[in-house]
Write a protein that holds these residues in place. Structure first.
Motif, PDB file in Angstrom:
ATOM      1  N   ALA A 129      22.696 -16.079  13.350  1.00  0.00           N
ATOM      2  CA  ALA A 129      21.574 -15.153  13.239  1.00  0.00           C
ATOM      3  C   ALA A 129      20.269 -15.806  13.677  1.00  0.00           C
ATOM      4  O   ALA A 129      19.908 -16.874  13.185  1.00  0.00           O
ATOM      5  N   VAL A 130      19.576 -15.161  14.598  1.00  0.00           N
ATOM      6  CA  VAL A 130      18.245 -15.581  15.031  1.00  0.00           C
ATOM      7  C   VAL A 130      17.357 -14.333  15.050  1.00  0.00           C
ATOM      8  O   VAL A 130      17.676 -13.349  15.726  1.00  0.00           O
ATOM      9  N   ASP A 131      16.272 -14.390  14.332  1.00  0.00           N
ATOM     10  CA  ASP A 131      15.385 -13.243  14.187  1.00  0.00           C
ATOM     11  C   ASP A 131      14.294 -13.262  15.255  1.00  0.00           C
ATOM     12  O   ASP A 131      13.473 -14.177  15.293  1.00  0.00           O
ATOM     13  N   LEU A 132      14.295 -12.250  16.122  1.00  0.00           N
ATOM     14  CA  LEU A 132      13.238 -12.098  17.123  1.00  0.00           C
ATOM     15  C   LEU A 132      12.461 -10.807  16.865  1.00  0.00           C
ATOM     16  O   LEU A 132      12.103 -10.082  17.798  1.00  0.00           O
ATOM     17  N   SER A 133      12.179 -10.539  15.608  1.00  0.00           N
ATOM     18  CA  SER A 133      11.538  -9.273  15.235  1.00  0.00           C
ATOM     19  C   SER A 133      10.202  -9.066  15.923  1.00  0.00           C
ATOM     20  O   SER A 133       9.838  -7.938  16.272  1.00  0.00           O
ATOM     21  N   GLU A 134       9.449 -10.136  16.150  1.00  0.00           N
ATOM     22  CA  GLU A 134       8.139  -9.976  16.787  1.00  0.00           C
ATOM     23  C   GLU A 134       8.289  -9.584  18.256  1.00  0.00           C
ATOM     24  O   GLU A 134       7.557  -8.723  18.760  1.00  0.00           O
ATOM     25  N   LEU A 135       9.247 -10.180  18.926  1.00  0.00           N
ATOM     26  CA  LEU A 135       9.461  -9.846  20.331  1.00  0.00           C
ATOM     27  C   LEU A 135      10.094  -8.470  20.499  1.00  0.00           C
ATOM     28  O   LEU A 135       9.980  -7.854  21.567  1.00  0.00           O
ATOM     29  N   LEU A 136      10.728  -7.971  19.451  1.00  0.00           N
ATOM     30  CA  LEU A 136      11.253  -6.609  19.505  1.00  0.00           C
ATOM     31  C   LEU A 136      10.129  -5.587  19.619  1.00  0.00           C
ATOM     32  O   LEU A 136      10.335  -4.483  20.127  1.00  0.00           O
ATOM     33  N   LEU A 137       8.927  -5.959  19.207  1.00  0.00           N
ATOM     34  CA  LEU A 137       7.777  -5.061  19.353  1.00  0.00           C
ATOM     35  C   LEU A 137       7.485  -4.766  20.821  1.00  0.00           C
ATOM     36  O   LEU A 137       6.840  -3.766  21.146  1.00  0.00           O
ATOM     37  N   GLY A 138       7.939  -5.634  21.700  1.00  0.00           N
ATOM     38  CA  GLY A 138       7.790  -5.415  23.132  1.00  0.00           C
ATOM     39  C   GLY A 138       9.025  -4.785  23.758  1.00  0.00           C
ATOM     40  O   GLY A 138       9.070  -4.595  24.975  1.00  0.00           O
ATOM     41  N   GLY A 139      10.017  -4.495  22.921  1.00  0.00           N
ATOM     42  CA  GLY A 139      11.233  -3.880  23.430  1.00  0.00           C
ATOM     43  C   GLY A 139      12.255  -4.864  23.938  1.00  0.00           C
ATOM     44  O   GLY A 139      13.083  -4.527  24.794  1.00  0.00           O
ATOM     45  N   GLY A 140      12.238  -6.090  23.407  1.00  0.00           N
ATOM     46  CA  GLY A 140      13.195  -7.091  23.853  1.00  0.00           C
ATOM     47  C   GLY A 140      13.761  -7.898  22.706  1.00  0.00           C
ATOM     48  O   GLY A 140      13.117  -8.043  21.667  1.00  0.00           O
ATOM     49  N   GLY A 141      14.963  -8.417  22.899  1.00  0.00           N
ATOM     50  CA  GLY A 141      15.620  -9.223  21.879  1.00  0.00           C
ATOM     51  C   GLY A 141      16.180 -10.503  22.463  1.00  0.00           C
ATOM     52  O   GLY A 141      15.660 -11.052  23.443  1.00  0.00           O
ATOM     53  N   ILE A 142      17.264 -10.962  21.878  1.00  0.00           N
ATOM     54  CA  ILE A 142      17.846 -12.264  22.218  1.00  0.00           C
ATOM     55  C   ILE A 142      18.263 -12.327  23.683  1.00  0.00           C
ATOM     56  O   ILE A 142      17.884 -13.234  24.424  1.00  0.00           O
ATOM     57  N   LYS A 143      19.056 -11.369  24.123  1.00  0.00           N
ATOM     58  CA  LYS A 143      19.525 -11.381  25.512  1.00  0.00           C
ATOM     59  C   LYS A 143      18.370 -11.167  26.482  1.00  0.00           C
ATOM     60  O   LYS A 143      18.346 -11.764  27.565  1.00  0.00           O
ATOM     61  N   CYS A 144      17.411 -10.323  26.115  1.00  0.00           N
ATOM     62  CA  CYS A 144      16.269 -10.098  27.000  1.00  0.00           C
ATOM     63  C   CYS A 144      15.542 -11.404  27.316  1.00  0.00           C
ATOM     64  O   CYS A 144      14.986 -11.562  28.405  1.00  0.00           O
ATOM     65  N   CYS A 145      15.539 -12.330  26.368  1.00  0.00           N
ATOM     66  CA  CYS A 145      14.831 -13.604  26.534  1.00  0.00           C
ATOM     67  C   CYS A 145      15.688 -14.681  27.190  1.00  0.00           C
ATOM     68  O   CYS A 145      15.281 -15.843  27.258  1.00  0.00           O
ATOM     69  N   THR A 146      16.871 -14.279  27.698  1.00  0.00           N
ATOM     70  CA  THR A 146      17.859 -15.251  28.140  1.00  0.00           C
ATOM     71  C   THR A 146      18.478 -14.825  29.463  1.00  0.00           C
ATOM     72  O   THR A 146      19.223 -13.844  29.520  1.00  0.00           O
ATOM     73  N   LEU A 147      18.174 -15.532  30.532  1.00  0.00           N
ATOM     74  CA  LEU A 147      18.791 -15.270  31.837  1.00  0.00           C
ATOM     75  C   LEU A 147      19.812 -16.357  32.115  1.00  0.00           C
ATOM     76  O   LEU A 147      19.489 -17.549  32.134  1.00  0.00           O
ATOM     77  N   GLU A 148      21.054 -15.955  32.368  1.00  0.00           N
ATOM     78  CA  GLU A 148      22.075 -16.957  32.645  1.00  0.00           C
ATOM     79  C   GLU A 148      22.012 -17.424  34.095  1.00  0.00           C
ATOM     80  O   GLU A 148      21.964 -16.600  35.014  1.00  0.00           O
ATOM     81  N   LEU A 149      22.019 -18.735  34.275  1.00  0.00           N
ATOM     82  CA  LEU A 149      21.978 -19.343  35.602  1.00  0.00           C
ATOM     83  C   LEU A 149      23.384 -19.828  35.939  1.00  0.00           C
ATOM     84  O   LEU A 149      23.820 -20.884  35.480  1.00  0.00           O
ATOM     85  N   ARG A 150      24.092 -19.028  36.711  1.00  0.00           N
ATOM     86  CA  ARG A 150      25.472 -19.361  37.068  1.00  0.00           C
ATOM     87  C   ARG A 150      25.462 -20.112  38.392  1.00  0.00           C
ATOM     88  O   ARG A 150      25.166 -19.525  39.423  1.00  0.00           O
ATOM     89  N   GLY A 151      25.779 -21.388  38.333  1.00  0.00           N
ATOM     90  CA  GLY A 151      25.691 -22.233  39.517  1.00  0.00           C
ATOM     91  C   GLY A 151      26.784 -21.988  40.531  1.00  0.00           C
ATOM     92  O   GLY A 151      27.720 -21.273  40.314  1.00  0.00           O
TER      93      GLY A 151
END
Length: 295
Positions: free
Chosen positions: A273-295
């Motif tokens: 569990a990781v709480d991103l409640s503040e960033l949810l105010l912008g309409g984003g969560g855990i995955k929104c903050c995470t871009l996978e770099l597939r080499g």
């Protein structure tokens, strides 16, 4: 003892009747929310009149960053740009497979300033950058499951972008239509739990999704392709429970998605569990903050 209490969950032993999940190394791109605020409204979650706490957003983001590092994943950083408060949502900055990075063309004017910084970052870090033609918002609407790309449309990415993705990456692309404006990107309604097949090609419950976020045709496609998927209820979807990041074993998830957390444990995953409640105010969560770099 770990100084990160949520990581203690990663030591949990799955029930003996469920398959052993295997964690796979990941490389992610993130952006510190140094300029995070909500000064405009481009999705139903954003309320400019509601105060935001940038310091709190930074603390929560740092916990997510540190969780990835403590799980053994690599995290790269792109510098935040003043005046671009949504740059923290790096998943919307591109789509990367096999060292090729397709840039984005945002539908909304407020985010178009992010397009060039992300493409410049990809180029500077050795990726083969493809300039986009069609309107699409990166990994927010494109999810890689095995060799297939699930592609969302309905609110942000044009359907024509799905053909472009198929041409750029040479992959099968399956179009899905979102119908609920709260779930305006595909990564708010589908969680990819096992991006690759299991050992020996064993089928696994690759995804979890919120049926009510899709039209009837898309629900039928998902049911046919992923008969063992986890079906998440409205309450867990509404707290961005599906906006998760998974390494195949550990699933970083909102603490408020209690039903989904229980479903993950039943399937042998380890929810952290990781709480991103503040960033949810912008309409984003855990995955929104995470871009996978597939080499």
């Amino acid at each position: 003892m770990s100084t990160h209490p949520t990581l203690q969950q990663s030591q949990a032993t799955p029930h003996p009747e469920v398959p052993e999940r295997i964690a796979q190394h990941r490389r992610y791109l993130m952006c510190r929310p140094e300029h995070f605020t909500v000064s405009y409204r481009i999705n139903p979650w954003m309320e400019p009149a509601r105060p935001t706490d940038t310091a709190k957003a930074l603390r929560q983001w740092q916990q997510l960053h540190d969780t990835y590092v403590q799980l053994g994943h690599d995290v790269e950083l792109i510098d935040p740009v003043p005046g671009l408060p949504d740059m923290v949502y790096t998943a919307n900055g591109g789509f990367v497979i096999d060292g090729r990075a397709l840039g984005v063309r945002f539908r909304v004017a407020e985010r178009r300033g992010e397009e060039r910084p992300f493409m410049d970052w990809f180029a500077a870090h050795g990726f083969d950058v493809v300039e986009p033609v069609e309107v699409q918002e990166g990994e927010g609407d494109f999810l890689l499951v095995g060799d297939t790309v699930l592609a969302g449309t309905g609110f942000r990415s044009d359907g024509a972008s799905h053909r472009e993705v198929a041409e750029v990456f040479g992959r099968e692309v399956v179009s899905l239509t979102l119908t609920d404006p709260r779930f305006y990107h595909l990564d708010t309604a589908i969680a990819v739990l096992d991006p690759v097949e299991g050992p020996g090609g064993v089928d696994r419950a690759n995804i979890a999704y919120l049926p009510g976020a899709f039209d009837e045709r898309s629900r039928a496609v998902l049911a046919e392709r992923y008969p063992d998927a986890i079906l998440v209820d409205e309450a867990d979807g509404a707290v961005f429970g599906l906006n998760t990041a998974s390494d195949g074993r550990n699933v970083i998830v909102s603490p408020r998605a209690v039903g989904f957390i229980a479903q993950l444990r039943e399937r042998g995953y380890v929810p952290i569990a990781v709480d991103l409640s503040e960033l949810l105010l912008g309409g984003g969560g855990i995955k929104c903050c995470t871009l996978e770099l597939r080499g």
